[in-house]
Design a protein around this motif. Structure first.
Motif, PDB file in Angstrom:
ATOM      1  N   TRP A  86       0.838  -1.200   0.000  1.00 12.52           N
ATOM      2  CA  TRP A  86       0.000   0.000   0.000  1.00 12.52           C
ATOM      3  C   TRP A  86       0.874   1.251   0.000  1.00 12.52           C
ATOM      4  O   TRP A  86       0.627   2.196  -0.737  1.00 12.52           O
ATOM      5  CB  TRP A  86      -0.911  -0.019   1.226  1.00 12.52           C
ATOM      6  CG  TRP A  86      -1.635   1.259   1.451  1.00 12.52           C
ATOM      7  CD1 TRP A  86      -2.732   1.707   0.776  1.00 12.52           C
ATOM      8  CD2 TRP A  86      -1.304   2.266   2.398  1.00 12.52           C
ATOM      9  NE1 TRP A  86      -3.115   2.937   1.261  1.00 12.52           N
ATOM     10  CE2 TRP A  86      -2.247   3.305   2.257  1.00 12.52           C
ATOM     11  CE3 TRP A  86      -0.308   2.405   3.356  1.00 12.52           C
ATOM     12  CZ2 TRP A  86      -2.222   4.441   3.040  1.00 12.52           C
ATOM     13  CZ3 TRP A  86      -0.278   3.540   4.134  1.00 12.52           C
ATOM     14  CH2 TRP A  86      -1.231   4.548   3.969  1.00 12.52           C
ATOM     15  N   ALA A  96      -8.649   7.379  -2.658  1.00 19.02           N
ATOM     16  CA  ALA A  96      -9.508   6.203  -2.445  1.00 19.02           C
ATOM     17  C   ALA A  96      -8.723   5.093  -1.748  1.00 19.02           C
ATOM     18  O   ALA A  96      -9.217   4.453  -0.813  1.00 19.02           O
ATOM     19  CB  ALA A  96     -10.060   5.699  -3.775  1.00 19.02           C
ATOM     20  N   GLY A  97      -7.496   4.879  -2.164  1.00 18.75           N
ATOM     21  CA  GLY A  97      -6.657   3.876  -1.521  1.00 18.75           C
ATOM     22  C   GLY A  97      -6.276   4.266  -0.110  1.00 18.75           C
ATOM     23  O   GLY A  97      -6.211   3.421   0.789  1.00 18.75           O
ATOM     24  N   TRP A  98      -6.023   5.561   0.107  1.00 13.33           N
ATOM     25  CA  TRP A  98      -5.676   6.021   1.444  1.00 13.33           C
ATOM     26  C   TRP A  98      -6.861   5.834   2.393  1.00 13.33           C
ATOM     27  O   TRP A  98      -6.701   5.358   3.515  1.00 13.33           O
ATOM     28  CB  TRP A  98      -5.268   7.486   1.377  1.00 13.33           C
ATOM     29  CG  TRP A  98      -4.763   8.004   2.687  1.00 13.33           C
ATOM     30  CD1 TRP A  98      -3.495   7.896   3.170  1.00 13.33           C
ATOM     31  CD2 TRP A  98      -5.526   8.687   3.681  1.00 13.33           C
ATOM     32  NE1 TRP A  98      -3.423   8.474   4.406  1.00 13.33           N
ATOM     33  CE2 TRP A  98      -4.665   8.969   4.756  1.00 13.33           C
ATOM     34  CE3 TRP A  98      -6.852   9.087   3.775  1.00 13.33           C
ATOM     35  CZ2 TRP A  98      -5.079   9.626   5.895  1.00 13.33           C
ATOM     36  CZ3 TRP A  98      -7.268   9.747   4.910  1.00 13.33           C
ATOM     37  CH2 TRP A  98      -6.389  10.019   5.949  1.00 13.33           C
ATOM     38  N   THR A  99      -8.053   6.182   1.928  1.00 10.35           N
ATOM     39  CA  THR A  99      -9.251   6.042   2.758  1.00 10.35           C
ATOM     40  C   THR A  99      -9.524   4.578   3.081  1.00 10.35           C
ATOM     41  O   THR A  99      -9.851   4.232   4.221  1.00 10.35           O
ATOM     42  CB  THR A  99     -10.461   6.658   2.039  1.00 10.35           C
ATOM     43  OG1 THR A  99     -10.146   8.008   1.681  1.00 10.35           O
ATOM     44  CG2 THR A  99     -11.695   6.625   2.907  1.00 10.35           C
ATOM     45  N   THR A 100      -9.376   3.728   2.101  1.00 12.09           N
ATOM     46  CA  THR A 100      -9.596   2.305   2.317  1.00 12.09           C
ATOM     47  C   THR A 100      -8.629   1.746   3.355  1.00 12.09           C
ATOM     48  O   THR A 100      -9.019   0.979   4.242  1.00 12.09           O
ATOM     49  CB  THR A 100      -9.433   1.540   0.984  1.00 12.09           C
ATOM     50  OG1 THR A 100     -10.318   2.106   0.020  1.00 12.09           O
ATOM     51  CG2 THR A 100      -9.736   0.077   1.162  1.00 12.09           C
ATOM     52  N   MET A 101      -7.378   2.150   3.284  1.00 12.19           N
ATOM     53  CA  MET A 101      -6.398   1.663   4.260  1.00 12.19           C
ATOM     54  C   MET A 101      -6.686   2.221   5.652  1.00 12.19           C
ATOM     55  O   MET A 101      -6.494   1.526   6.643  1.00 12.19           O
ATOM     56  CB  MET A 101      -4.978   2.012   3.824  1.00 12.19           C
ATOM     57  CG  MET A 101      -3.921   1.448   4.741  1.00 12.19           C
ATOM     58  SD  MET A 101      -4.002  -0.333   5.018  1.00 12.19           S
ATOM     59  CE  MET A 101      -3.398  -0.949   3.479  1.00 12.19           C
ATOM     60  N   VAL A 103      -9.642   2.871   6.857  1.00 15.14           N
ATOM     61  CA  VAL A 103     -10.762   2.064   7.365  1.00 15.14           C
ATOM     62  C   VAL A 103     -10.246   0.708   7.845  1.00 15.14           C
ATOM     63  O   VAL A 103     -10.629   0.220   8.913  1.00 15.14           O
ATOM     64  CB  VAL A 103     -11.852   1.902   6.286  1.00 15.14           C
ATOM     65  CG1 VAL A 103     -12.889   0.869   6.686  1.00 15.14           C
ATOM     66  CG2 VAL A 103     -12.506   3.243   5.997  1.00 15.14           C
ATOM     67  N   PHE A 104      -9.350   0.106   7.081  1.00 17.48           N
ATOM     68  CA  PHE A 104      -8.751  -1.175   7.456  1.00 17.48           C
ATOM     69  C   PHE A 104      -7.983  -1.060   8.770  1.00 17.48           C
ATOM     70  O   PHE A 104      -8.132  -1.886   9.678  1.00 17.48           O
ATOM     71  CB  PHE A 104      -7.837  -1.652   6.321  1.00 17.48           C
ATOM     72  CG  PHE A 104      -7.071  -2.905   6.623  1.00 17.48           C
ATOM     73  CD1 PHE A 104      -7.717  -4.122   6.751  1.00 17.48           C
ATOM     74  CD2 PHE A 104      -5.698  -2.867   6.761  1.00 17.48           C
ATOM     75  CE1 PHE A 104      -7.015  -5.283   7.022  1.00 17.48           C
ATOM     76  CE2 PHE A 104      -4.977  -4.015   7.022  1.00 17.48           C
ATOM     77  CZ  PHE A 104      -5.646  -5.229   7.161  1.00 17.48           C
ATOM     78  N   GLU A 107     -10.387  -0.690  11.713  1.00 16.82           N
ATOM     79  CA  GLU A 107     -10.965  -1.978  12.102  1.00 16.82           C
ATOM     80  C   GLU A 107      -9.978  -2.798  12.917  1.00 16.82           C
ATOM     81  O   GLU A 107     -10.352  -3.428  13.918  1.00 16.82           O
ATOM     82  CB  GLU A 107     -11.393  -2.762  10.864  1.00 16.82           C
ATOM     83  CG  GLU A 107     -12.603  -2.206  10.173  1.00 16.82           C
ATOM     84  CD  GLU A 107     -12.906  -2.939   8.883  1.00 16.82           C
ATOM     85  OE1 GLU A 107     -12.137  -3.842   8.498  1.00 16.82           O
ATOM     86  OE2 GLU A 107     -13.928  -2.614   8.254  1.00 16.82           O
TER      87      GLU A 107
END
Length: 124
Positions: A86, A96-101, A103-104, A107
Motif C-alpha cells: 500500500w 480512495a486507496g488512502w481512505t480504504t487503508m 478504514v482497514f 478496524e
C-alpha cells in the motif's frame, strides 16, 4: 514430444542440494559418534524450548492463551504485509486507496482494543 533434456540442469541442482543437505545433517551425527562426544544425559535431553515437559497424552488440555497470542500475531503480521505494498503504490491509488487503508487500520485498532479489554493480551 517434449525435450526432457532441458530439465537435466534442474535435476543435477536438486541432486546436489539433497546431497549437501544430507551431508550437513548426517555428517556431524556420525562424527560425534565416532569421536565419543555423543554422551546424552538428563540435562541434554531436558526440555529447553517450551519450558515444560512434553505431553504424554496427545488429548491433554492445552492453554487457549497460546492460540490467542498466535492468532493476534498472525493478524498484525498480515497488517504489516498489507501496509508495505500500500505504501509503495499510494501515489498511484490516490485518496480512495488512502481512505480504504485508514478504514482497514481502524478496524484492526478496534479489534486490538476489544482483545485488550477482554484480557486476551494479559498473561497470568
Amino acid at each position: 514430444m517434449t525435450d526432457l533434456s532441458q530439465y537435466l540442469p534442474i535435476l543435477i541442482f536438486l541432486g546436489i542440494a539433497v546431497g549437501l543437505s544430507a551431508l550437513f545433517v548426517f555428517l556431524p551425527m556420525g562424527v560425534s559418534r565416532l569421536t565419543g562426544t555423543h554422551n546424552p544425559d538428563a540435562a541434554k535431553l531436558s526440555e529447553y524450548e517450551c519450558g515444560f515437559p512434553a505431553f504424554e497424552d496427545s488429548r491433554s488440555q492445552f492453554d487457549v492463551r497460546f492460540y490467542l497470542v498466535a492468532i493476534l500475531f498472525i493478524i498484525f503480521d498480515l497488517e504489516a504485509a498489507f501496509l508495505f505494498p500500500w505504501a509503495v503504490s499510494l501515489q498511484d491509488i490516490g485518496w480512495a486507496g488512502w481512505t480504504t487503508m485508514m478504514v482497514f487500520l481502524a478496524e484492526l485498532a478496534l479489534g486490538l482494543v476489544y482483545a485488550w479489554k477482554k484480557g486476551a493480551l494479559d498473561w497470568e
